[in-house]
Design an enzyme around this catalytic site. Structure first.
Site, short mmCIF file in Angstrom:
data_model
loop_
_atom_site.label_atom_id
_atom_site.label_comp_id
_atom_site.label_asym_id
_atom_site.label_seq_id
_atom_site.Cartn_x
_atom_site.Cartn_y
_atom_site.Cartn_z
N SER A 3 3.65 1.42 -1.64
CA SER A 3 2.87 1.93 -2.76
C SER A 3 2.51 0.75 -3.66
O SER A 3 2.88 -0.39 -3.37
CB SER A 3 3.68 2.95 -3.55
OG SER A 3 4.69 2.25 -4.28
N LYS A 4 1.85 1.08 -4.77
CA LYS A 4 1.43 0.03 -5.70
C LYS A 4 2.63 -0.80 -6.19
O LYS A 4 2.49 -1.95 -6.55
CB LYS A 4 0.73 0.65 -6.90
CG LYS A 4 -0.67 1.09 -6.58
CD LYS A 4 -1.53 1.12 -7.84
CE LYS A 4 -2.81 1.88 -7.62
NZ LYS A 4 -2.77 3.24 -8.12
N ARG A 5 3.79 -0.14 -6.21
CA ARG A 5 4.98 -0.87 -6.67
C ARG A 5 5.22 -2.13 -5.83
O ARG A 5 5.85 -3.07 -6.28
CB ARG A 5 6.23 0.02 -6.56
CG ARG A 5 6.43 0.99 -7.68
CD ARG A 5 7.70 1.77 -7.49
NE ARG A 5 7.70 2.49 -6.21
CZ ARG A 5 8.49 2.20 -5.18
NH1 ARG A 5 9.36 1.23 -5.27
NH2 ARG A 5 8.42 2.90 -4.06
#
Ligand code: GLU
Length: 524
Positions: A261-263
């Site tokens: 994910s963006k994380r």
């Protein structure tokens, strides 16, 4: 994995069905790629369908970004919103009548029903269920309303949704090419919504109507949709439609083994385009996220991917996204790219970073014969017509530089900082290295002698330059490294570089001597 019969081959139709609610990200691109590879391998059709049933979150920007990302990756589609085709429209918001027709059919046959519960009531019931530690599922309050009551509430214009009448007993099954057979108990499935109160279909309903009407033969998508599939299978069966084949692709994880994910940093395809990854390298790497030919081979040209791809060799296990590996594959693609093509790309990259001297740029429409360049592989490729390149001597020099740098080049965008010293005097300098290798007067004296030697050479080719440096080292009774290190720092500003003799030749006599003398100048 050629299709078994001509008929089957003719009817292979797969689709990528993104929701335009964000960027084209790594996971979506991998799904698009596997569909594309399957279509191209089997001679089937690849369809792009935009699933914009969520009006609030769907944007034009996202739609355009998805098309741009797919085009950049070279994943061309045979039918789609911008292209048309026999089964359009290819945007769900334009297909409302089709969903309503099928929803009405289900109502007429008693397989779906209208539900007038309002959202606040439903939320309150869910909350109560949660408090009682029960599953917050719909309690089927409207499942058996009297026809008269339904008529009355419809006539009064009461907002409502259309729900699927889930059988209360029994099981639902489907086979997945990747994961095998799945069985779900109907008791675990709810009377889910088909048509929302704003008249729009839910994803689960629209996807079945569209996949059927678009004659999709294989549904290839992320395994986050496995839990949706039993509901979809129920709809297929209720409408009397034929099931497509399913292939659910393994999840992609980040380095910490949680869902990518963006994380984990940038995951949009645009980002990799901006970082100058090559589209061919990108699809090579994406292909490996869940598929392998033999568990060993990692480098694939686009055509080799098409020839070798098979759904049977898609793994059940999650794939881990590894930036270093992707960079490595990019470097391999750069290395194997025909030199002339690489030189053209490198030129554009250097030029846009302001690294190219003004007199470098001329229009060269005729092919360059790179066979004249010593030490490079012969190159058959020619410059694309009308492609602006530069004067032939400089072009060859750049080609040779790239050749000598070999797989040190991981990304094209690194070239300006890597090669600036070859074109400009204001190149980055590693102060620590300069201090280490040039602080002693003795070292500076040696490179002064080297400058003298280079000035006197009759020829200025790699062999002659090397011979000059090594015989100077012999005369001074020092290791050649004692000359090479300060010389490298003086010429390139760095403590590491490819073969220094090539670098001296690339810089040329005048510039090499000038930099050596400047570095050797007495310190104040
Ligand atoms: N619109 C869905 C998504 O973006 C597509 C799912 C499917 O392929 O069925 O996840």
């Amino acid at each position: 994995m050629k299709a078994d019969t001509q008929q089957e081959q003719d009817s292979i139709r797969v689709r990528f069905a993104p929701s335009p609610t964000g960027h084209l990200h790594v996971g979506g691109a991998r799904t698009a790629l596997y569909n594309w590879l399957y279509a191209r391998k089997t001679g089937g059709k690849f369809i792009l369908r935009i699933e914009d049933t969520d009006a609030r979150r769907s944007t034009r920007d996202s739609y355009e970004g998805i098309l741009r990302g797919m085009s950049w990756l070279g994943l061309d589609w045979d039918e789609g919103p911008d292209k048309g085709g026999d089964y359009g429209p290819y945007v769900q918001s334009a297909r409302g009548v089709l969903y309503h027709a099928d929803a009405q059919k289900l109502i007429d046959e008693g397989k779906a029903y209208r539900c007038f519960c309002n959202p606040e009531e439903l939320e309150a019931k869910k909350e109560e269920a949660r408090l009682n530690k029960l599953d917050p599922v719909y309690d089927r309050a409207c499942r058996d309303l009297e026809p008269g009551e339904i008529e009355r509430r419809l006539a009064a214009g009461e907002p409502h949704v259309i729900r699927f009448r889930m059988p209360l007993e029994g099981e639902v099954r489907f086979d997945d090419i990747v994961r095998g057979r799945f069985t779900f108990s109907n008791a675990d499935l709810d009377d889910f919504v088909l048509i929302k109160s704003d008249g729009r279909p839910t994803y689960n309903f629209a996807v079945v109507v569209d996949d059927t009407r678009m004659r999709i033969s294989h549904v290839i998508r992320g395994d986050d949709h496995i839990s949706n599939t039993p509901r979809q299978v129920h709809i297929y069966l209720a409408l009397g439609y034929r099931l497509p084949k399913f292939a659910h692709l393994p999840m992609i994880l980040g380095g910490d083994r949680t869902r990518l994910s963006k994380r984990h940093g940038a995951v949009s395809i645009d980002h990799y385009a901006e970082k100058s990854y090559l589209p061919d390298a990108m699809i090579n790497y994406l292909a490996l996220l869940g598929w392998s030919l033999d568990g060993k081979r990692e480098f694939f040209e686009r055509q080799a991917l098409i020839e070798n791809f098979s759904l049977k060799r898609v793994s059940k296990n999650p794939a881990v996204f590894d930036n270093d590996k992707m960079e490595h594959i990019n470097a391999e693609h750069l290395k194997k790219m025909p030199l002339i093509r690489k030189t053209i790309l490198a030129y554009h990259t250097l030029e846009s970073a302001g690294c190219i001297p003004a007199d470098f740029s001329v229009d060269l429409s005729k092919p360059v014969d790179l066979k004249l360049i010593g030490g490079t592989e012969p190159v058959e490729d020619t410059a694309a017509e009308g492609e602006k390149i530069f004067n032939e001597r400089e072009f060859r020099r750049l080609a040779m530089i790239l050749n000598v740098y070999g797989n040190r080049i991981k990304l094209l965008k690194d070239l300006p900082s890597m090669l600036r010293y070859l074109y400009k005097d204001d190149f980055p300098r590693d102060e620590h290295a300069c201090h280490t290798w040039l602080k002693e007067e003795r070292a500076r004296e040696r490179i002064r002698l080297l400058a003298d030697g280079l000035e006197e050479l009759k020829y200025f080719d790699v062999a002659t330059v090397e011979e000059a440096l090594r015989s100077l080292a012999d005369r001074l009774e020092i290791d050649a490294g004692e000359l090479i290190h300060p010389c490298r720092v003086a010429l390139t500003g760095q403590s590491v570089s490819p073969d220094i003799f090539w670098i001296i030749v690339f810089l040329g006599r005048a510039k090499s001597v000038e930099r050596l003398r400047a570095a050797a100048a007495p310190r104040g």
